[in-house]
Design an enzyme around this catalytic site. Structure first.
Site, mmCIF file in Angstrom:
data_model
loop_
_atom_site.group_PDB
_atom_site.id
_atom_site.type_symbol
_atom_site.label_atom_id
_atom_site.label_comp_id
_atom_site.label_asym_id
_atom_site.label_seq_id
_atom_site.Cartn_x
_atom_site.Cartn_y
_atom_site.Cartn_z
ATOM 1 N N TYR A 116 0.893 -1.174 0.000
ATOM 2 C CA TYR A 116 0.000 0.000 0.000
ATOM 3 C C TYR A 116 0.923 1.213 0.000
ATOM 4 O O TYR A 116 0.919 2.014 0.916
ATOM 5 C CB TYR A 116 -0.838 -0.083 1.279
ATOM 6 N N ARG A 130 -12.457 8.410 6.049
ATOM 7 C CA ARG A 130 -12.362 9.085 7.350
ATOM 8 C C ARG A 130 -12.407 10.599 7.164
ATOM 9 O O ARG A 130 -11.439 11.309 7.468
ATOM 10 C CB ARG A 130 -11.062 8.687 8.064
ATOM 11 N N GLU A 190 -0.917 -1.657 -10.596
ATOM 12 C CA GLU A 190 0.216 -1.845 -9.704
ATOM 13 C C GLU A 190 1.469 -2.277 -10.473
ATOM 14 O O GLU A 190 1.401 -2.676 -11.632
ATOM 15 C CB GLU A 190 -0.106 -2.905 -8.642
ATOM 16 N N TYR A 233 -12.903 -5.978 6.024
ATOM 17 C CA TYR A 233 -11.499 -5.626 6.270
ATOM 18 C C TYR A 233 -11.186 -5.230 7.707
ATOM 19 O O TYR A 233 -10.013 -5.213 8.099
ATOM 20 C CB TYR A 233 -11.043 -4.519 5.303
ATOM 21 N N THR A 246 -5.769 -11.973 -9.404
ATOM 22 C CA THR A 246 -4.755 -10.932 -9.565
ATOM 23 C C THR A 246 -4.050 -11.211 -10.879
ATOM 24 O O THR A 246 -3.457 -12.285 -11.049
ATOM 25 C CB THR A 246 -3.738 -10.958 -8.403
ATOM 26 N N THR A 333 -1.914 0.058 -5.282
ATOM 27 C CA THR A 333 -2.368 0.998 -6.311
ATOM 28 C C THR A 333 -1.366 2.128 -6.506
ATOM 29 O O THR A 333 -0.926 2.764 -5.551
ATOM 30 C CB THR A 333 -3.727 1.604 -5.925
#
Length: 405
Positions: A116, A130, A190, A233, A246, A333
């Site tokens: 990440y 958030r 990616e 998650y 993937t 990403t």
């Protein structure tokens, strides 16, 4: 300057002599998969021209396991064969037109880890999930966050992707979770790193050993079911939302081909623990492009990534976890600072609130059945050339009917 090749390489080809990416192919009219390198509009049968059974396999793993000195030596041998005209008559019969071969998954995946590593992606996700709080979680700039994926569902480019089913967040407290095909199916553009030589259990691998263990770089599309992900998650992270497929590009670009693409990563805003400090820069100037049904929708810059491939490797092994030949780890990403540089639909459409307008008059918040996504990338190469990575592509098929809910 590198000597010119006698092989035909069309102007602007993503596969000049300075690239020589490795893949696995089956020639037309044959059933035996073997290792090849791309040169111009052809693929060269490596086992045939080198007389080495290491390459007479349907996976790169036997070659990957031989290590950096062997990787360098083979690259030099292939370059010599393709530049010295005395070899032309012997080599030419083993050049196969790219458009006439079948390409396969280039290596057997041992383990798969997904990171990440894009600050811009992580900050955008934080702002969506958030609002009003700090976009990045407290640890984000102190360590490369990642999770273990599922090696068995890493698939070759072109493999259809069946829309996954799973649980979804209940509509109200006390209700059963929803269940069914994902309605928020997404992509993640990616960059992947392919491990060649392994390491001993209990022995961390430092950033300075990156090039001794990592053979090369590929493109990855980590398909994601965002509605399934949102429910599952917390507290342990992605699971079924990511493990269904993937996709990996068919060509692995060797690290040697990317020397001219190395750049200094973005300035660090926090002091790093010693094991994450780099003695040499391993940022890479890769320029990705995402196309949805043939239309470019994003151009993410890998040079903007906060964490490098060397730092990801060091963090992945700092606890003593071992490496194995065929391990794949991906960047997460790739997103840049501009709206047109975001590497997933969740960012591009801001959680579905701002759908993309396509040239055919339709719009997309997330992927629909029949959609096809293609990711490509280029990087600066030696002698002013452009290094290409081929493409990773996948088409969405409807969910399988009849599953129990």
């Amino acid at each position: 300057m590198t000597a010119a090749t006698w092989a035909e390489v069309p102007k602007g080809s993503p596969f000049p002599l300075q690239n020589l990416p490795y893949g696995v192919f089956t020639p037309a009219g044959d059933t035996r998969a073997r290792v090849g390198v791309a040169i111009g509009a052809h693929v060269l049968d490596v086992a045939a021209v080198l007389g080495d059974d290491t390459f007479a396999h349907g996976a790169l793993n036997p070659f990957l396991a031989q290590g950096r000195a062997r990787w360098t030596a083979v690259r030099a041998e292939l370059t010599a064969l393709l530049t010295d005209a005395r070899h032309r008559a012997a080599v030419t019969p083993h050049l196969h037109p790219l458009d006439a071969v079948t390409l396969h998954l280039p290596f057997e995946v041992a383990d798969y880890v997904d990171f990440y590593a894009s600050e811009h992606h992580a900050a955008n996700v934080g702002r969506m999930f958030r609002p009003g709080a700090e976009p990045l979680t407290p640890q984000w700039k102190h360590l490369p966050i990642g999770y273990h994926g599922r090696a068995g569902t890493v698939v070759a480019s072109g493999t259809p992707v069946v829309r996954p089913c799973g649980q979804k967040k209940p509509g109200a407290a006390g209700e059963l979770p929803g269940f069914g095909p994902s309605a928020r199916l997404d992509i993640e553009a990616e960059v992947g790193f392919v491990v060649g030589t392994g390491s001993a259990l209990g022995t961390p691998v430092g950033t300075d050993a990156f090039a001794e263990h990592v053979f090369g770089v590929c493109l990855v599309n980590d398909w994601s079911a965002r509605d399934v992900q949102a429910w599952e998650y917390v507290p342990l992270g992605p699971f079924l939302a990511k493990s269904f497929a993937t996709s990996v590009s068919p060509w692995i670009v060797p690290l040697e081909a990317l020397e001219a693409a190395r750049v200094t990563p973005p300035e660090r805003a926090h002091a790093l623990r010693p094991y994450l400090r780099e003695t040499e820069d391993w940022g890479l100037d890769l320029r990705l492009e995402v196309r949805l049904n043939g239309q470019p929708v994003s151009r993410p810059p890998f040079s903007a990534m906060y964490w490098t491939g060397a730092q990801m490797l060091a963090h992945m092994t700092v606890n003593g976890a071992s490496l194995r030949t065929g391990d794949l780890y991906a960047s997460g990403t790739v997103s840049g600072p501009e709206p047109g540089e975001r590497g997933c639909l969740m960012e591009l459409t801001w959680g579905g609130e701002e759908p993309l307008k396509l040239a055919d008059g339709t719009s997309r918040a997330f992927l629909e059945d029949g959609d096809e996504v293609t990711i490509t990338a280029t990087a600066p190469g030696a002698d002013g050339t452009v290094i290409g990575f081929g493409e990773v592509t996948g088409k969405i098929l409807p969910a399988v009917a009849g599953g129990r809910s």
